[in-house]
Design an enzyme around this catalytic site. Structure first.
Site, PDB file in Angstrom:
ATOM      1  NE  ARG A   1      -4.884  48.061  17.530  1.00  0.00           N
ATOM      2  CZ  ARG A   1      -5.095  48.179  16.211  1.00  0.00           C
ATOM      3  NH1 ARG A   1      -6.175  47.666  15.657  1.00  0.00           N
ATOM      4  NH2 ARG A   1      -4.223  48.785  15.444  1.00  0.00           N
TER       5      ARG A   1
ATOM      6  CB  SER B   1      -7.519  45.651  12.974  1.00  0.00           C
ATOM      7  OG  SER B   1      -8.403  46.684  12.649  1.00  0.00           O
TER       8      SER B   1
ATOM      9  CE  LYS C   1     -11.729  47.512   9.710  1.00  0.00           C
ATOM     10  NZ  LYS C   1     -11.041  47.761  10.962  1.00  0.00           N
TER      11      LYS C   1
END
Ligand code: URA
Length: 417
Positions: free
Chosen positions: A167, A182, A186
């Site tokens: 990205r 994203s 995580k």
């Protein structure tokens, strides 16, 4: 299933189902889908957006694309993340503060993205600091010393690692579903059961408007709820850089000085107290935000948070003498003053402009394999609202390339009226 059909479906504005999303993530991580095919799909997502269901499915597929840590043996683990910004060294300050209350800190951070900096790059400016320790070392550090800060090198959310780097190089950073998936993938993979997210808003953030910052907050809180991770989002201002320093080593030095009690920029104080108090509340260490704020500043003043930073750096192989004596950090070759050209008040110190110029000096990446320059960036003396006099030094450019430094000096970094 075929990746071309999936790309075409999203390109045409249709909604992807869970199987299609899972297939894409699995095959991309396995290397059976190429970067250019992934880039096409990411661009289609960027342009057409994703529904809440698609965003949740994408997050879960990314979270389970590698290992998912079980930290239940450590008790209540609280994680923190920022949606990114310029001069954002909050993690470096806040996580040792939180660990100093005996709350386990197990955090996986990202690298710089677009014009924003990343905690992993910043930590790597401390000589010897290893951001890529094994899962066992990570867990041992959290068990024995209550804190570990690492990059995305363990097999945690490998799909995010690939997509994040991709990205960054195709202008697809500022997308709500891509940022939400994203960050939350995580956080879910890293195992904390409670999460506080600093949703930055303004010119130096991916979310430029309050409305978008609220949309991003709502989807991340919803995903947290579905994944059984209590998630709190706090919107903070990112129209000017956070604190006075921008650039990897320069921000690390500023964070160390804050923890040593030598410096406390007003905006840094506000953000660490607000986020920190919410973290203490989630960890049941306090029952009011007001009390939590006082506790945060107390553990900076009494040196407990600084001691945690020393332990963190030591445990991860870093050379602690650099923390004790920040003059040891390598400096840029050219340190050039930026001077006021008239009397007045600073109306603007635009975070986006500073972030772009800092990347231009070498603090960020243009291609995913680029090496960054740790020592470059800015140290400002003044912030928005400050009075200045003609000829006064407003800050310094730190550069390793004279031509680049000259170019940066010619730009309008401060607006004085
Ligand atoms: N931080 C992340 O981890 N991911 C993003 O996409 C943006 C900020």
């Amino acid at each position: 299933m075929n990746v071309l059909d999936i790309i075409a479906k999203k390109r045409d504005g249709k909604e992807l189902n869970r199987e299609e999303i899972e297939y894409f993530i699995k095959e991309y991580v396995n290397g059976n889908i190429t970067d250019y095919q992934a880039a096409a799909l990411v661009m289609a997502i960027y342009i057409n957006g994703m529904s809440e269901q698609e965003t949740t499915d994408l997050t879960m597929s990314m979270a389970y694309s590698g290992d998912v840590l079980d930290l239940s043996s450590l008790g209540e683990v609280i994680d923190k993340h920022s949606t990114g910004g310029v001069g954002d060294k909050i993690t470096l300050i806040l996580m040792p503060v939180i660990a100093s209350f005996g709350i386990p800190v197990a955090k996986m951070s990202g690298r710089g993205l677009g014009f924003t900096g990343g905690t992993t790059d910043k930590l790597e400016s401390i000589p010897g600091y290893n951001t890529s320790i094994s899962v066992d070392e990570f867990l041992n550090n959290v068990k024995n010393s209550g804190i570990s800060l690492v990059g995305q090198t363990m097999n945690l959310a490998p799909a995010d690692k690939k997509l994040y780097a991709l990205r960054d190089t195709i202008s697809c950073t500022d997308s709500i579903p891509l940022i939400a998936s994203s960050i939350m993938s995580k956080k879910i993979a890293a195992g904390a059961n409670k999460i506080v997210i600093d949703v930055t808003c303004g010119s130096g953030a991916f979310m430029k408007s309050r409305e978008d910052a609220e949309k991003l907050s709502n989807i991340m809180m919803r995903i947290g709820e579905l994944a059984n991770r209590k998630t709190v989002c706090i919107i903070t201002d990112m129209n000017q850089p956070v604190g006075y320093a921008v650039g990897n080593t320069l921000e690390v030095i500023e964070a160390i000085n804050v923890l040593k009690g030598k410096l406390m920029p007003n905006d840094v104080k506000e953000i660490i107290e607000e986020l920190g108090a919410n973290m203490l509340l989630l960890a049941n260490k306090t029952n009011s935000i007001e009390d939590g704020r006082k506790m945060i500043s107390e553990n900076i003043k009494n040196g407990k948070a600084y001691q945690k930073l020393i332990e963190l750096v030591h445990n991860q192989g870093g050379d602690v003498s650099y923390i004790e004596n920040t003059d040891m950090f390598e400096k840029a070759k050219y340190i050039i003053p930026i001077k006021a050209t008239k009397n007045g008040v600073i109306k603007k110190l635009d975070a986006y402009t500073v972030g772009k110029l800092s990347c231009y000096l070498g603090a960020g990446r243009a291609k995913k394999e680029d090496k960054i320059d740790q020592s470059v960036g800015f140290v400002f003396n003044k912030k928005v609202g400050d009075n200045v006099e003609n000829g006064e030094i407003l800050g310094y450019i730190h550069a390793n390339d004279e031509q680049k430094a000259k170019f940066v000096l010619e730009q309008e970094i401060f607006v004085v009226e």
